[in-house]
Design an enzyme around this catalytic site. Structure first.
Site, PDB file in Angstrom:
ATOM      1  N   LYS A  92       0.833  -1.213   0.000  1.00  0.00           N
ATOM      2  CA  LYS A  92       0.000   0.000   0.000  1.00  0.00           C
ATOM      3  C   LYS A  92       0.865   1.259   0.000  1.00  0.00           C
ATOM      4  O   LYS A  92       0.556   2.240  -0.688  1.00  0.00           O
ATOM      5  CB  LYS A  92      -0.914   0.007   1.220  1.00  0.00           C
ATOM      6  CG  LYS A  92      -2.095  -0.932   1.149  1.00  0.00           C
ATOM      7  CD  LYS A  92      -2.957  -0.792   2.399  1.00  0.00           C
ATOM      8  CE  LYS A  92      -4.192  -1.662   2.325  1.00  0.00           C
ATOM      9  NZ  LYS A  92      -5.017  -1.546   3.561  1.00  0.00           N
ATOM     10  N   TYR A 146       7.605  -5.798  -1.599  1.00  0.00           N
ATOM     11  CA  TYR A 146       8.489  -4.660  -1.859  1.00  0.00           C
ATOM     12  C   TYR A 146       8.861  -4.576  -3.333  1.00  0.00           C
ATOM     13  O   TYR A 146       8.716  -3.526  -3.964  1.00  0.00           O
ATOM     14  CB  TYR A 146       9.746  -4.793  -0.998  1.00  0.00           C
ATOM     15  CG  TYR A 146      10.701  -3.626  -1.087  1.00  0.00           C
ATOM     16  CD1 TYR A 146      10.382  -2.391  -0.513  1.00  0.00           C
ATOM     17  CD2 TYR A 146      11.935  -3.752  -1.720  1.00  0.00           C
ATOM     18  CE1 TYR A 146      11.261  -1.322  -0.572  1.00  0.00           C
ATOM     19  CE2 TYR A 146      12.820  -2.699  -1.778  1.00  0.00           C
ATOM     20  CZ  TYR A 146      12.483  -1.477  -1.214  1.00  0.00           C
ATOM     21  OH  TYR A 146      13.354  -0.425  -1.289  1.00  0.00           O
ATOM     22  N   TYR A 160       1.381   8.657 -15.136  1.00  0.00           N
ATOM     23  CA  TYR A 160       1.068  10.048 -14.793  1.00  0.00           C
ATOM     24  C   TYR A 160       1.825  11.014 -15.708  1.00  0.00           C
ATOM     25  O   TYR A 160       1.322  12.078 -16.053  1.00  0.00           O
ATOM     26  CB  TYR A 160       1.416  10.325 -13.330  1.00  0.00           C
ATOM     27  CG  TYR A 160       0.247  10.157 -12.382  1.00  0.00           C
ATOM     28  CD1 TYR A 160      -0.444  11.261 -11.882  1.00  0.00           C
ATOM     29  CD2 TYR A 160      -0.172   8.891 -11.988  1.00  0.00           C
ATOM     30  CE1 TYR A 160      -1.505  11.109 -11.012  1.00  0.00           C
ATOM     31  CE2 TYR A 160      -1.237   8.726 -11.121  1.00  0.00           C
ATOM     32  CZ  TYR A 160      -1.908   9.839 -10.636  1.00  0.00           C
ATOM     33  OH  TYR A 160      -2.978   9.677  -9.779  1.00  0.00           O
TER      34      TYR A 160
END
Length: 322
Positions: A92, A146, A160
């Site tokens: 998260k 990880y 993005y």
């Protein structure tokens, strides 16, 4: 130098605190964001009195609303011992944290750097590892939270950038060491130094023939800032690390020698998915920025040993790991 408003997520961690310190020293207005899961207030205590430094307790899995010019996204526990304690939260932090920091960068028009990792290469079949190598990563092992979290974060950064025009930088950090590492974080340099200072045998996982390359933290900070200062056309990914490869047994021998104790070793089973070789190809980094590490291993270890020696003498919660 023009003063910038800079946010460092994970700023109370080992690397983050050194980055905050450097940016404050350069005269920038620095906001350190950390939830103190793996970061420590002691790492930034000496900065609190600085008028251009602010510490904010915040978990990056939740949105944050501040005004900044640049963001260094370092938030995520980085040692296997820490990130495997709560693998879901680790994932998260990498994914939701990236989304929230990218959203902040989009709103502010800020430039943002993602601290990714050499772990995205997994157990590499190419050596040394160039940025063009896509990796060999398990999706279901104990380290996957990880490794895959960081891989997903890189994808988010590029999406993005393409979809929203966010100005991004992605670096892949290889093994880094130095003062402010936690003595019980399970990383090999801190393990060996604490054990050697305590006169205990050094714990080697596997045969010790596996290799790593170790970059002193000051060199890494130089590299991170150098990448952030490149033009918008440079997005990465870019390897940042030391290309000098040593075996774990060679590292154990050097640390024992520098501490001044006889080398004693205890072998334990190698952890699952622990890579056999890890070494960066830094040709791209050198071409783009002129950066290469300058601090040799013996000098970096000398400074790291001195740090842990001071902590041991002050009995600051230093534990011997086995």
């Amino acid at each position: 130098m023009v003063q910038k408003r800079i946010l460092v997520s994970g700023g109370a961690g080992f690397v983050g605190s050194h980055l905050c310190e450097r940016l404050v020293r350069q005269g920038h207005d620095v906001i350190c964001v950390d939830n103190y899961y793996s970061g420590r207030k002691q790492n930034i205590a000496h900065l609190i009195a600085s008028p251009n430094f602010e510490a904010l307790r915040h978990d990056v899995t939740f949105p944050l609303y501040v005004e900044v010019d640049e963001i260094y996204n370092l938030a995520c526990p980085a040692s296997p011992r820490q990130y495997q304690l709560d693998p879901v939260q680790t994932m998260k932090t990498s994914v939701h944290g990236a989304i929230n920091m990218l959203g902040l960068a989009k709103r502010c028009g800020a430039k943002i750097l993602q601290a990714s990792t050499s772990e995205i290469y997994g157990e590499p079949t190419v050596h040394p590892q160039p940025e063009s190598y896509f990796g060999n990563v398990s999706i279901m092992g104990p380290r996957s939270c990880y490794d895959e979290g960081k891989r997903c974060a890189e994808t988010l950064f590029y999406d993005y950038h393409r979809q929203h025009g966010v100005r991004i930088k992605v670096i892949r950090i290889f093994n880094t060491y130095g003062p402010r590492m936690q003595p019980d974080d399970g990383r090999v340099v801190s393990n060996f130094v604490v054990q050697a200072l305590s006169g205990a045998p050094l714990t080697v996982f596997g045969s010790g023939a596996q290799t790593r390359s170790f970059c002193y933290v000051d060199d890494l900070i130089d590299g991170m800032i150098a990448v952030m200062e490149t033009g918008d056309a440079v997005t990465g990914p870019i390897n940042v690390g030391n290309p000098e490869e040593v075996t774990i047994l060679e590292l154990a021998q050097q640390i024992a020698s520098q501490v001044g104790v006889p080398l004693g070793v205890i072998h334990h089973d190698k952890p699952q998915d622990d890579p056999q070789r890890r070494c960066p190809d830094i040709a791209l980094m050198n071409t783009l920025t002129g950066w290469s590490p300058k601090i040799p291993l013996n000098l970096g270890l000398e400074r790291t040993i001195a740090f842990f020696g001071d902590r041991t003498r002050s009995n600051d919660n230093v534990r011997v790991l086995t």
